[in-house]
Design a protein around this motif. Structure first.
Motif, PDB file in Angstrom:
ATOM      1  N   TYR A 109     -54.893  35.305 -24.930  1.00  0.00           N
ATOM      2  CA  TYR A 109     -55.357  35.771 -23.490  1.00  0.00           C
ATOM      3  C   TYR A 109     -54.209  35.291 -22.652  1.00  0.00           C
ATOM      4  N   ASP A 110     -54.021  36.352 -21.568  1.00  0.00           N
ATOM      5  CA  ASP A 110     -53.042  36.730 -20.812  1.00  0.00           C
ATOM      6  C   ASP A 110     -53.421  36.346 -19.397  1.00  0.00           C
ATOM      7  N   GLY A 111     -54.524  35.905 -19.160  1.00  0.00           N
ATOM      8  CA  GLY A 111     -54.675  35.441 -17.803  1.00  0.00           C
ATOM      9  C   GLY A 111     -55.191  36.618 -16.987  1.00  0.00           C
ATOM     10  N   SER A 112     -55.583  37.711 -17.379  1.00  0.00           N
ATOM     11  CA  SER A 112     -55.922  38.982 -16.585  1.00  0.00           C
ATOM     12  C   SER A 112     -57.231  38.984 -15.986  1.00  0.00           C
ATOM     13  N   VAL A 113     -58.334  38.219 -16.502  1.00  0.00           N
ATOM     14  CA  VAL A 113     -59.520  38.332 -15.736  1.00  0.00           C
ATOM     15  C   VAL A 113     -59.504  37.958 -14.516  1.00  0.00           C
ATOM     16  N   LYS A 114     -60.218  38.825 -13.657  1.00  0.00           N
ATOM     17  CA  LYS A 114     -60.265  38.380 -12.086  1.00  0.00           C
ATOM     18  C   LYS A 114     -61.306  37.414 -11.950  1.00  0.00           C
ATOM     19  N   VAL A 115     -60.994  36.299 -11.468  1.00  0.00           N
ATOM     20  CA  VAL A 115     -61.592  35.506 -11.042  1.00  0.00           C
ATOM     21  C   VAL A 115     -62.060  35.182  -9.493  1.00  0.00           C
ATOM     22  N   ARG A 116     -63.448  35.269  -9.187  1.00  0.00           N
ATOM     23  CA  ARG A 116     -63.735  35.514  -7.816  1.00  0.00           C
ATOM     24  C   ARG A 116     -64.778  34.441  -7.433  1.00  0.00           C
ATOM     25  N   HIS A 117     -64.658  33.897  -6.227  1.00  0.00           N
ATOM     26  CA  HIS A 117     -65.857  32.987  -5.523  1.00  0.00           C
ATOM     27  C   HIS A 117     -67.020  33.956  -5.228  1.00  0.00           C
ATOM     28  N   PHE A 118     -67.999  33.310  -5.336  1.00  0.00           N
ATOM     29  CA  PHE A 118     -69.306  34.147  -4.930  1.00  0.00           C
ATOM     30  C   PHE A 118     -69.042  34.265  -3.292  1.00  0.00           C
ATOM     31  N   ILE A 119     -68.425  33.792  -2.577  1.00  0.00           N
ATOM     32  CA  ILE A 119     -68.331  33.853  -1.265  1.00  0.00           C
ATOM     33  C   ILE A 119     -67.292  35.179  -1.074  1.00  0.00           C
ATOM     34  N   GLU A 120     -66.400  35.207  -1.693  1.00  0.00           N
ATOM     35  CA  GLU A 120     -65.652  36.578  -1.619  1.00  0.00           C
ATOM     36  C   GLU A 120     -66.394  37.737  -2.141  1.00  0.00           C
ATOM     37  N   VAL A 121     -67.230  37.763  -2.935  1.00  0.00           N
ATOM     38  CA  VAL A 121     -68.240  38.709  -3.221  1.00  0.00           C
ATOM     39  C   VAL A 121     -69.048  39.399  -2.285  1.00  0.00           C
ATOM     40  N   LEU A 122     -69.586  38.115  -1.389  1.00  0.00           N
ATOM     41  CA  LEU A 122     -70.423  38.512  -0.143  1.00  0.00           C
ATOM     42  C   LEU A 122     -69.666  39.131   0.855  1.00  0.00           C
ATOM     43  N   LEU A 123     -68.448  38.473   1.208  1.00  0.00           N
ATOM     44  CA  LEU A 123     -67.774  38.923   2.275  1.00  0.00           C
ATOM     45  C   LEU A 123     -66.993  40.433   1.981  1.00  0.00           C
ATOM     46  N   ASN A 124     -66.517  40.615   0.856  1.00  0.00           N
ATOM     47  CA  ASN A 124     -65.674  41.815   0.479  1.00  0.00           C
ATOM     48  C   ASN A 124     -66.487  43.137  -0.354  1.00  0.00           C
ATOM     49  N   ASP A 125     -67.540  42.527  -0.933  1.00  0.00           N
ATOM     50  CA  ASP A 125     -68.403  43.671  -1.691  1.00  0.00           C
ATOM     51  C   ASP A 125     -69.512  44.033  -1.082  1.00  0.00           C
TER      52      ASP A 125
END
Length: 292
Positions: A109-125
């Motif tokens: 595992y190379d540490g590449s999976v994007k980890v996002r907080h639910f708040i980030e999804v609400l604001l940005n997506d």
């Protein structure tokens, strides 16, 4: 909008209301949340306090499964979010840690999976404009002290979540649904989360200070996005009353509960009934009964 949703261990125990309200809000906004099969504990908080390899391997074991799904990993527990971001950072920046973790979990595992907080999804997506357009019930000027705690914003070079000293993400969401975001200086003060069981005296002092400042700032409630913070600030109000005589009766609600209210979801589906300090008063203030 489709994501791998890591609920974390507290979702089925002390933070059922967070989990419940997160899924309710996601459903109302058309966000598809898919739990990774066979997900396991991320190690917060005991794991990372005992063994560095364990601390990186436990999150990586989950993230490598999310990689197979081809999706971003969305987390709403601040502790889980922190551990996964830290693991990614260490694995990405240290070849020796990457090798040791890969051997421990049996896959590279190379540490590449994007980890996002639910708040980030609400604001940005999703976006504030879209959320505001879906509001069915306004908070009607409810005064909310947004509390971020330690784990969402620290360490800043790893988390990259808002401003580490004066974050505003939760505040923006409160305003989008008709609430008043209280300007107060304790939004990133520590509540003593890691000392909840071992040093309750310290936790009582810390939470008393936070509650006192929120009350002095005119807040009707405190909004959080961390199960440890919620439990400390909610549950310890009984201990504070016993030791100091101060009865705050300050509801400690998850930001997703407030968002769910604004989106027209009934309070029973948002877990308001699971709070130690009842939310009845603030619900009535916004024009919604506790059974709504």
């Amino acid at each position: 909008m489709r994501y791998a949703y890591y609920p974390g261990c507290s979702a089925e125990s002390t933070a059922r209301d967070m989990h419940q309200s997160t899924l309710a809000v996601a459903g109302a906004l058309g966000i598809e949340m898919i739990e990774p099969k066979g997900w396991t504990c991320c190690g917060a908080t005991a794991g990372h306090q005992t063994d560095a390899l364990l601390a990186a391997s436990l999150p990586a074991a989950n993230l490598v499964n999310v990689r197979d799904m081809g999706l971003d990993c969305v987390v709403n527990c601040a502790a889980c979010y922190n551990r996964m971001k830290v693991a990614n950072y260490e694995i990405s920046n240290n070849p020796q840690i990457r090798k040791a973790v890969s051997e421990a979990i049996g896959r590279d595992y190379d540490g590449s999976v994007k980890v996002r907080h639910f708040i980030e999804v609400l604001l940005n997506d999703v976006g504030l404009k879209t959320i505001g357009g879906k509001v069915k019930r306004s908070l009607n000027g409810l005064k909310v002290a947004c509390y971020y705690g330690c784990l969402l914003v620290r360490p800043p070079k790893v988390m990259n979540f808002d401003d580490a000293e004066n974050p505003t993400s939760l505040d923006k969401l409160v305003k989008a649904i008709g609430g008043v975001s209280v300007d107060w200086p304790y939004k990133v003060e520590c509540c003593g989360g890691g000392l909840s069981l071992s040093r309750t005296d310290v936790v009582v002092n810390l939470t008393n200070s936070i509650l006192d400042m929120a009350k002095s700032s005119g807040a009707d409630c405190i909004a959080v996005s961390c199960p440890m913070c919620q439990v400390n600030l909610d549950l310890r109000q009984q201990d504070i009353k016993k030791q100091t005589g101060r009865a705050y009766q300050m509801p400690i609600v998850y930001i997703t509960q407030l968002l769910g209210f604004g989106l027209g979801i009934g309070s029973g589906k948002l877990g308001f009934n699971k709070l130690m300090v009842p939310a009845t008063g603030i619900l009535e203030k916004t024009g919604m009964s506790s059974n709504g």
